[in-house]
Design a protein around this motif. Structure first.
Motif, PDB file in Angstrom:
ATOM      1  N   VAL A   1      42.807  38.681  80.489  1.00 56.72           N
ATOM      2  CA  VAL A   1      42.297  37.363  80.081  1.00 56.72           C
ATOM      3  C   VAL A   1      40.806  37.446  79.749  1.00 56.72           C
ATOM      4  CG1 VAL A   1      41.894  34.985  80.841  1.00 56.72           C
ATOM      5  CG2 VAL A   1      44.046  36.125  81.403  1.00 56.72           C
ATOM      6  N   SER A   2      40.074  38.253  80.506  1.00 57.57           N
ATOM      7  CA  SER A   2      38.630  38.365  80.268  1.00 57.57           C
ATOM      8  C   SER A   2      38.321  38.952  78.895  1.00 57.57           C
ATOM      9  CB  SER A   2      37.978  39.216  81.362  1.00 57.57           C
ATOM     10  OG  SER A   2      38.329  40.585  81.236  1.00 57.57           O
ATOM     11  N   LEU A   3      39.250  39.733  78.335  1.00 52.99           N
ATOM     12  CA  LEU A   3      39.043  40.271  76.990  1.00 52.99           C
ATOM     13  C   LEU A   3      38.957  39.144  75.962  1.00 52.99           C
ATOM     14  CD1 LEU A   3      41.481  43.340  77.064  1.00 52.99           C
ATOM     15  CD2 LEU A   3      39.007  43.334  77.392  1.00 52.99           C
ATOM     16  N   ILE A   4      39.685  38.061  76.204  1.00 55.99           N
ATOM     17  CA  ILE A   4      39.600  36.887  75.321  1.00 55.99           C
ATOM     18  C   ILE A   4      38.215  36.256  75.431  1.00 55.99           C
ATOM     19  CG2 ILE A   4      40.537  34.578  74.877  1.00 55.99           C
ATOM     20  CD1 ILE A   4      43.210  35.577  75.937  1.00 55.99           C
TER      21      ILE A   4
ATOM     22  N   ILE B   1      41.057  31.290  68.092  1.00 54.01           N
ATOM     23  CA  ILE B   1      41.935  31.182  66.925  1.00 54.01           C
ATOM     24  C   ILE B   1      41.270  30.381  65.819  1.00 54.01           C
ATOM     25  CG2 ILE B   1      44.103  30.196  66.099  1.00 54.01           C
ATOM     26  CD1 ILE B   1      45.320  30.905  68.833  1.00 54.01           C
ATOM     27  N   VAL B   2      40.642  29.260  66.184  1.00 54.41           N
ATOM     28  CA  VAL B   2      39.932  28.438  65.184  1.00 54.41           C
ATOM     29  C   VAL B   2      38.794  29.227  64.551  1.00 54.41           C
ATOM     30  CG1 VAL B   2      38.519  26.371  64.840  1.00 54.41           C
ATOM     31  CG2 VAL B   2      40.555  26.266  66.286  1.00 54.41           C
ATOM     32  N   THR B   3      38.095  30.014  65.365  1.00 51.45           N
ATOM     33  CA  THR B   3      37.002  30.855  64.843  1.00 51.45           C
ATOM     34  C   THR B   3      37.527  31.859  63.830  1.00 51.45           C
ATOM     35  OG1 THR B   3      35.749  30.666  66.906  1.00 51.45           O
ATOM     36  CG2 THR B   3      35.200  32.505  65.455  1.00 51.45           C
ATOM     37  N   TRP B   4      38.637  32.530  64.147  1.00 49.87           N
ATOM     38  CA  TRP B   4      39.224  33.511  63.223  1.00 49.87           C
ATOM     39  C   TRP B   4      39.680  32.834  61.926  1.00 49.87           C
ATOM     40  CZ3 TRP B   4      42.622  36.122  67.523  1.00 49.87           C
ATOM     41  CH2 TRP B   4      41.824  37.052  68.221  1.00 49.87           C
TER      42      TRP B   4
ATOM     43  N   GLN C   1      28.017  25.541  74.076  1.00 47.92           N
ATOM     44  CA  GLN C   1      27.533  25.593  72.694  1.00 47.92           C
ATOM     45  C   GLN C   1      28.623  26.058  71.738  1.00 47.92           C
ATOM     46  OE1 GLN C   1      24.342  28.242  73.792  1.00 47.92           O
ATOM     47  NE2 GLN C   1      22.792  26.624  73.585  1.00 47.92           N
ATOM     48  N   ILE C   2      29.492  26.953  72.206  1.00 54.74           N
ATOM     49  CA  ILE C   2      30.596  27.441  71.365  1.00 54.74           C
ATOM     50  C   ILE C   2      31.566  26.306  71.058  1.00 54.74           C
ATOM     51  CG2 ILE C   2      32.613  28.968  71.319  1.00 54.74           C
ATOM     52  CD1 ILE C   2      30.987  30.983  72.966  1.00 54.74           C
ATOM     53  N   CYS C   3      31.879  25.492  72.054  1.00 53.78           N
ATOM     54  CA  CYS C   3      32.792  24.354  71.839  1.00 53.78           C
ATOM     55  C   CYS C   3      32.282  23.448  70.729  1.00 53.78           C
ATOM     56  CB  CYS C   3      32.948  23.552  73.134  1.00 53.78           C
ATOM     57  SG  CYS C   3      33.916  24.361  74.414  1.00 53.78           S
ATOM     58  N   ILE C   4      31.011  23.111  70.775  1.00 55.32           N
ATOM     59  CA  ILE C   4      30.431  22.203  69.778  1.00 55.32           C
ATOM     60  C   ILE C   4      30.373  22.867  68.410  1.00 55.32           C
ATOM     61  CG2 ILE C   4      28.334  20.929  69.156  1.00 55.32           C
ATOM     62  CD1 ILE C   4      27.802  20.621  72.163  1.00 55.32           C
ATOM     63  N   LYS C   5      30.033  24.150  68.376  1.00 53.67           N
ATOM     64  CA  LYS C   5      29.920  24.853  67.104  1.00 53.67           C
ATOM     65  C   LYS C   5      31.282  25.011  66.423  1.00 53.67           C
ATOM     66  CE  LYS C   5      28.647  29.320  65.103  1.00 53.67           C
ATOM     67  NZ  LYS C   5      28.179  30.710  65.387  1.00 53.67           N
ATOM     68  N   VAL C   6      32.315  25.321  67.192  1.00 51.81           N
ATOM     69  CA  VAL C   6      33.614  25.655  66.616  1.00 51.81           C
ATOM     70  C   VAL C   6      34.381  24.414  66.151  1.00 51.81           C
ATOM     71  CG1 VAL C   6      35.887  26.658  67.089  1.00 51.81           C
ATOM     72  CG2 VAL C   6      33.817  27.815  67.883  1.00 51.81           C
TER      73      VAL C   6
ATOM     74  N   ALA D   1      43.784  28.558  77.865  1.00 51.61           N
ATOM     75  CA  ALA D   1      44.201  27.668  76.781  1.00 51.61           C
ATOM     76  C   ALA D   1      43.046  27.328  75.831  1.00 51.61           C
ATOM     77  CB  ALA D   1      44.815  26.391  77.355  1.00 51.61           C
ATOM     78  N   ILE D   2      41.958  26.818  76.373  1.00 52.12           N
ATOM     79  CA  ILE D   2      40.837  26.395  75.522  1.00 52.12           C
ATOM     80  C   ILE D   2      40.130  27.592  74.875  1.00 52.12           C
ATOM     81  CG2 ILE D   2      38.620  25.183  75.463  1.00 52.12           C
ATOM     82  CD1 ILE D   2      39.658  23.338  77.633  1.00 52.12           C
TER      83      ILE D   2
END
Length: 364
Positions: A53-56, A350-353, A71-76, A343-344
């Motif tokens: 899981v940590s690899l994710i 996935i959205v980033t990719w 910051q990632i949540c807001i950016k993505v 999950a999040i």
């Protein structure tokens, strides 16, 4: 906003202390109750799953270098939905601080000072952690370096003393567990302590280099140490006694008697636990404060640190007793933590990719 950096070693110590600190004392008894003589195997598969899981988390952090999970949540996903996800993470960090605070209060009241009110323990520890958070991540990291060494040396000393009560006969009946049933009934260990380490997504930006190696290595060491702690508890106390004690390592220390010199070592164990709780609580508290500051663009951590002392202390009184706390963790902690740890982050990755792929196709 803080611009400090911590070394790889400091990050390793923070991660390892966070995962093994309190789990050494609270986890073995519950595992032994379910898995009996095979309980020491459970942390091995839980830790392996945690590394996967940590690899994710590491991939998500690598895709957004220098940014925390807030910051990632807001950016993505943008400010409206991203802000909601950020608030969810902040609430989780605060809830984690609440669990740690209440665990500390229950231990102190049950084992050390039964006549003292819980709120006194809570406010005392939160005030110290709040001050450490206000001073910054560097102070927490440096304090952890010193405290970790003291904690490790003392614990190793106590382990060697405890071997005087070791009995290999307590492992009779080993390798007889129902694997699937055991995994289902001990699933809470995936949440506590392994998946809780998702909050280090807040600290990845502070590490100078080699964050992947340090983080995965810390999880692997924590896995081995937790397995050894459970194995050691079985060998010294036996399955029956260990499964009926809330703090089996504390009981082991109480029963260490070597002549008239080494006895009543439980106060030393209590000191180790309090040090471990301080480190873990400071990390969870810092992530809560940092998350609020990043989400609402607040420059100073002072007033947020002070306000959260009252909030966390109040929420920590929400459980009637230690049994209710343990039952909640056993039944719901894994599913609850899985939302934030798997999950999040997977959704964000996935959205980033997808976005990067669509941008690449547009550019071509």
């Amino acid at each position: 906003m803080e611009q400090s950096k911590i070394t790889v070693w400091q990050f390793f110590v923070l991660t390892l202390s966070f995962m093994i600190g309190t789990s050494f004392f609270f986890t073995p008894g519950g595992l032994i109750t379910v898995a009996k003589q095979d309980a020491w195997i459970v942390p091995l598969w839980a830790g392996t799953a945690a590394i996967l899981v940590s690899l994710i988390w590491l991939e998500l952090s690598d895709q957004h270098k220098g940014l925390s999970i807030i910051q990632i949540c807001i950016k993505v996903v943008g400010k409206p939905l991203g802000g909601l996800l950020a608030l969810m993470y902040i609430s989780y960090f605060i809830q984690l601080a609440v669990f740690i605070t209440r665990n500390m209060g229950d231990f102190m009241k049950q084992a050390m000072m039964p006549m003292s009110p819980l709120s006194a323990f809570h406010l005392m520890f939160l005030a110290i952690s709040g001050y450490a958070v206000y001073k910054g991540i560097n102070i927490i990291a440096r304090s952890s370096e010193l405290l970790f060494i003291i904690m490790a040396v003392t614990f190793i000393f106590l382990v060697f003393l405890g071997f005087t009560q070791w009995d290999w006969g307590r492992f009779q009946g080993i390798f007889r567990m129902d694997v699937w049933k055991t995994m289902k009934e001990t699933r809470s260990i995936f949440g506590f302590p392994f998946l809780e380490s998702l909050l280090f997504l807040m600290l990845f930006p502070f590490v100078k280099n080699k964050v992947k190696t340090s983080f995965i290595f810390a999880i692997a060491i924590a896995t081995i140490m937790l397995s050894f702690s459970t194995f050691y508890t079985i060998g010294v106390l036996g399955v029956t006694r260990a499964s009926h004690d809330t703090y089996p390592l504390f009981v082991i220390a109480q029963e260490i008697h070597i002549g008239a010199f080494f006895e009543h070592m439980e106060s030393t164990v209590a000191l180790i636990l309090l040090v471990a709780i301080f480190i873990k609580l400071s990390i969870a508290y810092y992530c809560s404060v940092l998350g609020i500051c990043q989400l609402f663009q607040i420059q100073s951590r002072l007033w947020i640190s002070l306000a959260l002392i009252l909030l966390v202390s109040g929420l920590a009184l929400g459980y009637d007793n230690v049994v209710e706390n343990i039952e909640f963790s056993k039944k719901y902690d894994f599913e609850y933590t899985l939302i934030y740890s798997l999950a999040i982050p997977l959704l964000l990755l996935i959205v980033t990719w997808i976005r990067r792929k669509s941008m690449g196709e547009s550019a071509s």
